[in-house]
Scaffold this motif. Structure first.
Motif, PDB file in Angstrom:
ATOM      1  N   ASP A 452       0.826  -1.201   0.000  1.00 23.25           N
ATOM      2  CA  ASP A 452       0.000   0.000   0.000  1.00 23.25           C
ATOM      3  C   ASP A 452       0.864   1.258   0.000  1.00 23.25           C
ATOM      4  OD1 ASP A 452      -2.757   1.075   0.151  1.00 23.25           O
ATOM      5  OD2 ASP A 452      -2.041   1.934   2.033  1.00 23.25           O
ATOM      6  N   PRO A 478      -6.318   0.658   3.728  1.00 20.50           N
ATOM      7  CA  PRO A 478      -5.757   0.108   2.491  1.00 20.50           C
ATOM      8  C   PRO A 478      -6.859  -0.416   1.577  1.00 20.50           C
ATOM      9  CG  PRO A 478      -4.609  -0.755   4.423  1.00 20.50           C
ATOM     10  CD  PRO A 478      -5.821  -0.037   4.922  1.00 20.50           C
ATOM     11  N   ARG A 494      -6.042  -0.805  -7.470  1.00 17.29           N
ATOM     12  CA  ARG A 494      -5.880   0.334  -6.565  1.00 17.29           C
ATOM     13  C   ARG A 494      -6.308   1.635  -7.250  1.00 17.29           C
ATOM     14  NH1 ARG A 494      -2.799  -0.802  -2.052  1.00 17.29           N
ATOM     15  NH2 ARG A 494      -1.701  -2.803  -2.067  1.00 17.29           N
TER      16      ARG A 494
END
Length: 636
Positions: A452, A478, A494
């Motif tokens: 992360d 996260p 992400r």
């Protein structure tokens, strides 16, 4: 496209109070809907919904909102578009539903009344933030679309629920209770934006993408995700696409053509944002291929060559045969716009491409006279187009090395002046933009303690060193990742879960809505995103470049060599502007840093002096500080 707002006073309220408050909230969002205004209330329940309408489908009074279902059980305030509403309308008509008008809002409200909210939401392909009042259940649903194209904020204070498309409508109701959230602001310096569900204010929340919030008459709140990028990635890994290049090109072309076609449905004029890059050019090509007349295309031009994509955009427009318009941005345009950005975004927002985006939206709406504009947003996230996706395998391999080696390299980078790294890099590759920042991103990711933090390093803000040293930085939870997947895919997840909705789409929504313009993104059709995630690595990144599939598709529409502009991320010559037309504005704001309790004023001042000297371009980090200070001045 619209703005929505409302409140629920649990236990009931005076009707005049409800109408006055809801009306006041929605009037603060008049820019989102200049064509119509509506307020609906249920005095006994204590709830009011309000809407400002930008009329796109069914311009008649039959499209007025808030809209009530024919049976009176469902009331909806809706911001967005349902792109498959014609399919859903045919299905509902076949089940005996009679329609009064032809708006997508009416299809949505009748689908909820007929099928229930869960089934209706699952059936909708669109972008939306909506409030749904279920009279029989005395329950309010707040819902946001899958990818987060449309915003929705909410807060409960002193027994009242407030919700709105933008923070300004809620903050005005909360008054002095809207206290800045220091932890969220600290996370802003890591990402350049505040990740959902946090906002800049304590007790005020942003509804995450793909989420439904259910509120009961007793004030109970339940949140559930009806779709998530993580789940989509899990499905992609379980059922990857296995087709040769020719077949995958054919199937993808058909899917993208349909996504573009659905977003061309409009009762008002529409056009396309056209940069010199791959994504917008492909969207424009697919639009032009489905239009009997020349579509209108729009781009921004700068005097500084390394940021100017207008020549490439104009070459693409000529190849496609669009009716093209270019706006040259001058110092006065920038100087006039920048002081208003804090009020436009309601929070600190560090993406300087908000400047050309806002100017481009204004150009399309005022000079181009279009109300809808398609964009190429989403192509990088869905098809692996960022440089970090190309670096992903290398970063992953380097992260397998001993920690002392990785941290040593990062420490060496930190000790070397940026100007030294810039100079050495320019000897090897003249003209490379901000090489020290690129080296810092790569080595920061390599040295990061976990995946992360590596991702945050690759975003490249490098602004957390400006914060007060004792301030905790791990504010945002996260992003949940699926098991397995290649390094680039994990970065794409992400990006789709955080960078896209909280960064890119915030930028586009606020800039377009401030101009009274609807922006539509075919590459963010959920079918397209899930398709992109299912592609094998070689059909995403190949020969050291991302978006292999989109590049190949575009080659069928324009001659070789037409789209040649290097990727700038719709950048702007911010460094030059800060030394020129924005210098006085920046200096005045930085003078206020000494009284701020969040940042270290001496560090910010040192960056400013170094930038003004020309030794290194610190525009990115300085803009992060200036956006924060400008926002702080609006809430003081």
């Amino acid at each position: 496209m619209c703005g929505i707002a409302g409140l629920w006073v649990f236990g009931g309220a005076d009707g005049m109070r409800l109408a006055r408050q809801a009306g006041g909230m929605i009037d603060r969002l008049a820019h989102r809907g200049p064509d119509d205004r509506g307020v609906w209330q249920d005095d006994a329940a204590g709830i009011a919904l309000a809407n400002r309408r930008l009329a796109i489908i069914d311009l008649s009074p039959l499209g007025h909102q808030p809209m009530i279902s024919a049976d009176g059980r469902v009331t909806v305030a809706f911001n967005g578009e349902i792109y498959n509403y014609q399919d859903l309308r045919r299905q509902l008509t076949g089940e005996g539903v009679a329609f009064r008008g032809h708006s997508d809002t009416e299809v949505l409200v009748e689908a909820i009344a007929r099928w229930g909210a869960d089934r209706a939401l699952a059936a909708c392909n669109g972008m939306f933030g909506l409030a749904v009042w279920l009279a029989d259940e005395r329950r309010l649903l707040l819902v946001r679309d899958r990818l987060g194209e449309k915003p929705l904020y909410w807060s409960i204070s002193n027994g009242v629920l407030y919700f709105a498309s933008e923070l300004k409508a809620i903050r005005a109701e909360l008054g002095y209770h809207a206290v800045p959230d220091e932890a969220a602001l600290a996370d802003y310096f890591r990402h350049g934006f505040i990740p959902a569900p946090r906002t800049a204010f304590t007790g005020v929340h942003q509804l995450p993408p793909g989420t439904c919030l259910s509120v009961s008459a007793q004030g109970g709140v339940e949140t559930r995700a009806y779709w998530s990028v993580t789940d989509a990635a899990r499905r992609a890994l379980a059922e990857p696409l296995i087709h040769d290049d020719d077949e995958i090109l054919r199937l993808t072309r058909d899917l993208l053509t349909d996504a573009v076609r659905r977003r061309m449905v409009s009762d008002v004029p529409l056009g396309v944002f056209l940069s010199g890059g791959i994504d917008s050019a492909l969207v424009a090509a697919l639009m032009q291929g489905q239009s009997a007349t020349a579509i209108r295309s729009f781009t921004i031009g700068f005097d500084q060559a390394e940021f100017d994509e207008s020549a490439a955009a104009e070459a693409t427009a000529r190849a496609l045969g669009t009716d093209h318009h270019t706006l040259r941005v001058g110092a006065a345009d920038t100087r006039d716009l920048v002081p208003h950005l804090a009020g436009m975004y309601d929070e600190p927002f560090a993406d300087a491409s908000s400047i050309p985006t806002a100017l481009l939206c204004h150009l399309a709406r005022r000079q181009g006279r279009v109300t809808v504009a398609l964009s190429g947003d989403g192509g990088d996230e869905a098809f692996a187009g960022y440089s970090r996706h190309v670096w992903a395998d290398s970063v992953h391999r380097w992260r397998q090395r001993p920690r002392w080696v990785r941290q040593g390299l990062a420490a060496l980078d930190a000790t070397l002046p940026d100007s030294w790294i810039d100079g050495a890099a320019h000897l090897l590759k003249p003209g490379l933009r901000q090489p020290a920042d690129k080296v810092g991103k790569f080595l920061g990711a390599v040295a990061a303690a976990d995946e992360d933090q590596a991702y945050v390093a690759m975003l490249g803000m490098r602004a957390d060193t400006i914060l007060r040293p004792d301030l905790a930085l791990a504010a945002a939870a996260p992003v949940a990742l699926p098991e397995g997947g290649d390094p680039a895919l994990r970065l794409q997840v992400r990006d789709l879960a955080r960078y896209l909705p909280d960064g890119v789409l915030v930028k586009v929504d606020r800039a377009s809505m401030a101009a009274g313009l609807e922006a539509r993104a075919p590459l963010l059709d959920p079918r397209v995103v899930e398709w992109g995630l299912r592609l094998p690595p070689r059909q995403r990144v190949r020969d050291g470049r991302g978006k292999w599939l989109l590049r190949r598709l575009l080659a069928d529409h324009v001659p070789a060599g037409v789209v040649v502009a290097p990727k700038t991320g719709f950048g702007a010559p911010l460094g030059t502007w800060l030394r020129g037309p924005l210098r006085d504005w920046a200096a005045t704001l930085l003078d206020t840093a000494a009284d701020d309790g969040l940042i270290q004023a001496p560090v910010a001042t040192a960056l400013w002096r170094d930038h003004l000297s020309g030794r290194h371009d610190h525009a990115g980090r300085l803009w992060t500080v200036l956006s924060y200070l400008s926002w702080k001045a609006t809430v003081a």
